[in-house]
Design a protein around this motif. Structure first.
Motif, PDB file in Angstrom:
ATOM      1  N   ASN A  37       0.824  -1.206   0.000  1.00  0.00           N
ATOM      2  CA  ASN A  37       0.000   0.000   0.000  1.00  0.00           C
ATOM      3  C   ASN A  37       0.855   1.252   0.000  1.00  0.00           C
ATOM      4  O   ASN A  37       1.861   1.320   0.710  1.00  0.00           O
ATOM      5  N   GLU A  55      -5.807  -8.704   9.923  1.00  0.00           N
ATOM      6  CA  GLU A  55      -4.836  -7.923   9.159  1.00  0.00           C
ATOM      7  C   GLU A  55      -3.682  -7.547  10.075  1.00  0.00           C
ATOM      8  O   GLU A  55      -3.900  -7.132  11.213  1.00  0.00           O
ATOM      9  N   LEU A  57      -0.239  -5.096   9.658  1.00  0.00           N
ATOM     10  CA  LEU A  57       0.436  -4.129   8.805  1.00  0.00           C
ATOM     11  C   LEU A  57       1.866  -3.941   9.274  1.00  0.00           C
ATOM     12  O   LEU A  57       2.126  -3.893  10.478  1.00  0.00           O
ATOM     13  N   CYS A  66      -3.144   5.750  12.804  1.00  0.00           N
ATOM     14  CA  CYS A  66      -4.043   4.618  12.999  1.00  0.00           C
ATOM     15  C   CYS A  66      -5.157   5.056  13.936  1.00  0.00           C
ATOM     16  O   CYS A  66      -4.892   5.560  15.029  1.00  0.00           O
ATOM     17  N   ARG A  86      -1.324  -4.598  14.529  1.00  0.00           N
ATOM     18  CA  ARG A  86      -2.224  -5.762  14.481  1.00  0.00           C
ATOM     19  C   ARG A  86      -3.646  -5.238  14.629  1.00  0.00           C
ATOM     20  O   ARG A  86      -4.038  -4.743  15.678  1.00  0.00           O
ATOM     21  N   VAL A  87      -4.422  -5.334  13.573  1.00  0.00           N
ATOM     22  CA  VAL A  87      -5.744  -4.719  13.492  1.00  0.00           C
ATOM     23  C   VAL A  87      -6.797  -5.503  14.284  1.00  0.00           C
ATOM     24  O   VAL A  87      -7.686  -4.904  14.898  1.00  0.00           O
ATOM     25  N   VAL A 106       0.459  -5.182   4.029  1.00  0.00           N
ATOM     26  CA  VAL A 106      -0.628  -5.787   4.790  1.00  0.00           C
ATOM     27  C   VAL A 106      -0.618  -7.292   4.550  1.00  0.00           C
ATOM     28  O   VAL A 106      -0.573  -7.744   3.404  1.00  0.00           O
ATOM     29  N   ARG A 108      -2.956 -10.534   5.276  1.00  0.00           N
ATOM     30  CA  ARG A 108      -4.337 -10.885   5.626  1.00  0.00           C
ATOM     31  C   ARG A 108      -4.484 -12.398   5.610  1.00  0.00           C
ATOM     32  O   ARG A 108      -4.028 -13.064   4.682  1.00  0.00           O
TER      33      ARG A 108
END
Length: 133
Positions: A37, A55, A57, A66, A86-87, A106, A108
């Motif tokens: 990205n 996800e 990143l 963020c 860490r989403v 990212v 996933r």
């Protein structure tokens, strides 16, 4: 498991530029997805969440703002180069509040609830030198 090493070069993935100006190169594999990205200065992604995927990143350039919602409040933090976000299942957004592009990778995947840390730590096996053909 495949024995052949693959290198997926930039430009070989699925490239798109989203309405929010994020440029993305998607590399989609059977058990995970990786995307590169680039978030230009001033760009803001839409608020979103993921119901099944996780996800993670890795910021490779710049500073990424963020934001996530926690107990009804918007929380904000910043991730810079070589930091990992860490989403999890958060409602989140990312934006670039700087004057230079922010770039991040990212990863996933769909977690299955099994703790694989020991398996991952112990999976490396030393190979004998390959015979020359």
């Amino acid at each position: 498991m495949r024995e052949r090493l693959e290198i997926d070069r930039q430009g070989k993935g699925i490239h798109t530029v989203k309405e929010n100006r994020t440029a993305v190169d998607y590399f989609i594999y059977p058990e995970c997805e990786v995307h590169l990205n680039s978030l230009p200065a001033g760009a803001v992604q839409e608020w979103h969440y993921h119901s099944e995927i996780e996800e993670i990143l890795v910021v490779t350039k710049g500073i990424l703002t963020c934001k996530w919602k926690e107990e009804g409040k918007v929380c904000t933090d910043w991730a810079k180069e070589k930091e990992i976000v860490r989403v999890q299942n958060s409602i989140h957004t990312f934006q670039n509040d700087t004057e230079e592009n922010a770039e991040f990778v990212v990863f996933r995947f769909v977690p299955d609830g099994v703790d694989k840390r020991e398996q991952i730590k112990k999976d490396k096996k030393l190979a004998e030198e390959a015979e020359e053909i």
